[in-house]
Design an enzyme around this catalytic site. Sequence first.
Site, PDB file in Angstrom:
ATOM      1  N   ALA A  80      55.930  96.168  32.820  1.00 19.11           N
ATOM      2  CA  ALA A  80      55.908  97.604  32.549  1.00 19.11           C
ATOM      3  C   ALA A  80      54.897  97.969  31.468  1.00 19.11           C
ATOM      4  O   ALA A  80      54.453  99.114  31.394  1.00 19.11           O
ATOM      5  CB  ALA A  80      57.298  98.076  32.130  1.00 19.11           C
ATOM      6  N   ALA A 122      56.163  81.197  21.781  1.00 20.25           N
ATOM      7  CA  ALA A 122      55.475  81.416  23.055  1.00 20.25           C
ATOM      8  C   ALA A 122      55.438  80.150  23.900  1.00 20.25           C
ATOM      9  O   ALA A 122      55.692  80.192  25.111  1.00 20.25           O
ATOM     10  CB  ALA A 122      54.057  81.918  22.791  1.00 20.25           C
ATOM     11  N   HIS A 142      39.995  56.173  11.669  1.00 16.64           N
ATOM     12  CA  HIS A 142      39.747  56.347  10.231  1.00 16.64           C
ATOM     13  C   HIS A 142      38.307  56.792  10.023  1.00 16.64           C
ATOM     14  O   HIS A 142      37.402  56.256  10.653  1.00 16.64           O
ATOM     15  CB  HIS A 142      39.993  55.032   9.493  1.00 16.64           C
ATOM     16  CG  HIS A 142      39.653  55.103   8.039  1.00 16.64           C
ATOM     17  ND1 HIS A 142      40.482  55.714   7.117  1.00 16.64           N
ATOM     18  CD2 HIS A 142      38.577  54.667   7.349  1.00 16.64           C
ATOM     19  CE1 HIS A 142      39.934  55.624   5.919  1.00 16.64           C
ATOM     20  NE2 HIS A 142      38.769  55.001   6.039  1.00 16.64           N
TER      21      HIS A 142
END
Length: 476
Positions: free
Chosen positions: A37, A331, A459
Amino acid sequence: MTQGFDYDLVIIGAGVGGHGAALHAVGCGLKTAIIEAADMGGTCVNRGCVPSKALLAASGRVRELRNAHHLQTLGIQIQNVQFDRQAIANHANNLAAKIQGDLTNSLKRLGVDIIRGWGKVTGTQKVSVTTDSGEKTITAKDIILSPGSVPFVPPGVEVDGKTVFTSDQGVKLEWLPNWIAIIGSGYIGLEFSDVYSALGCEITMIEALDQLMPGFDRDIAKLAERVLITPRDIETYVGIYAKRVIPGSPVVIELANFKTKEDVAVLEVDACFVATGRIPATKNLGLESVSVELDRRNFIPVNDHMAVLSGGEVVPHLWAIGDATGKMMLAHAASAQGIVAVENICGRNKEVDYQSIPAAAFTHPEISYVGMTETQAQEKATAEGFEVAVAKSYFKGNSKALAEGEVDGITKVIYRKDTGELLGVHIFGLHASDIIHEASAAIANRESVHKLAHLVHAHPTLSEVLDEAYKRAVGV
């Protein structure tokens, strides 16, 4: 397509959860429609995750470039850093518009029917859609409700959208008040305090509970407060709530003690940002037509398969996902729930593993976590009869953090002392939101620190803060 229905699946709500469900449904061969909507993409794309991260990215650059001491340690000198508020706001708005368009186009490209209008359930396997041109009824073998949430405005707080506003208006960054009050110190309050303080605003943070950042692990919250709040132009009220907020120039805020309700003070500020969480958008969904009652907090009751419940029993062919379920108002959690719902619609038994879903606050530096806090782990241990252990490592000992000159940070690993099973990981520091996913995968697979301590990390990388914490847990 299932015989006798307009669609195999109709989804009400085209936020991130509805979108994820629709994409997965098409991949599973279901004829799918999605009803929306308002704005495609829902809160996340238009008024939440996406535009707020754009504001944080831009304001974070301003903060970094204005930190002369930090830059000098790297051998860099920059003077007179300026910014354009409207350009920053445009960056956020344009990003939201782009992602909204991408989301809409992805649905169209895959053949999902997009129906614009208000959708509601009108009976078993029936949905009505009210549009500008009238109302129509469509049928579907299965229906997923994904209506989302809206900002919660406490009693006594009057929002005018200009001087007193929620995140819905805040992401537009229409102006920068000299002095702004932020009600709430959770994710939303923290992130916007980061934005406003970086752009030169004075802030008063008001927290009703007896400690700042109440939803975070306490060790993380303590360090985050020392880095994100104390050195910045932010004053704080703790155990105090905004009894009344009156828009205007100035905005008048009446403060009271949260426990005793006694009046404490009156503030007059330029603006007030209401960051008191979100509530489900579950009105007018037609749930009464299928005998479903909302719970006491107005969430849609569901099980871990995302099936809607009525009196504890599964309502056939009706599912719900996202913020409206009240499980995890994130979300990516909504998207995961949508996929699980579709899997179950297709007859494949799936459940949501909430313990392995990470969360993050995109402050500078960031906060992230997955699994339990130490308090939650201790409660579980007491109930089930095992001991909890904790290991920590610090960014100040990490070579990459030292190279970046960003050494504020901590990693906290929580695990079972007997089996070594990882129960929770909490990180505060540079790129914490990216580092957390290794821990999320480990919890999803119920890994132990004994195995994790022998993984090899590149690393020098920030990921080694996790490596170090795992090794400290087992004494390697």
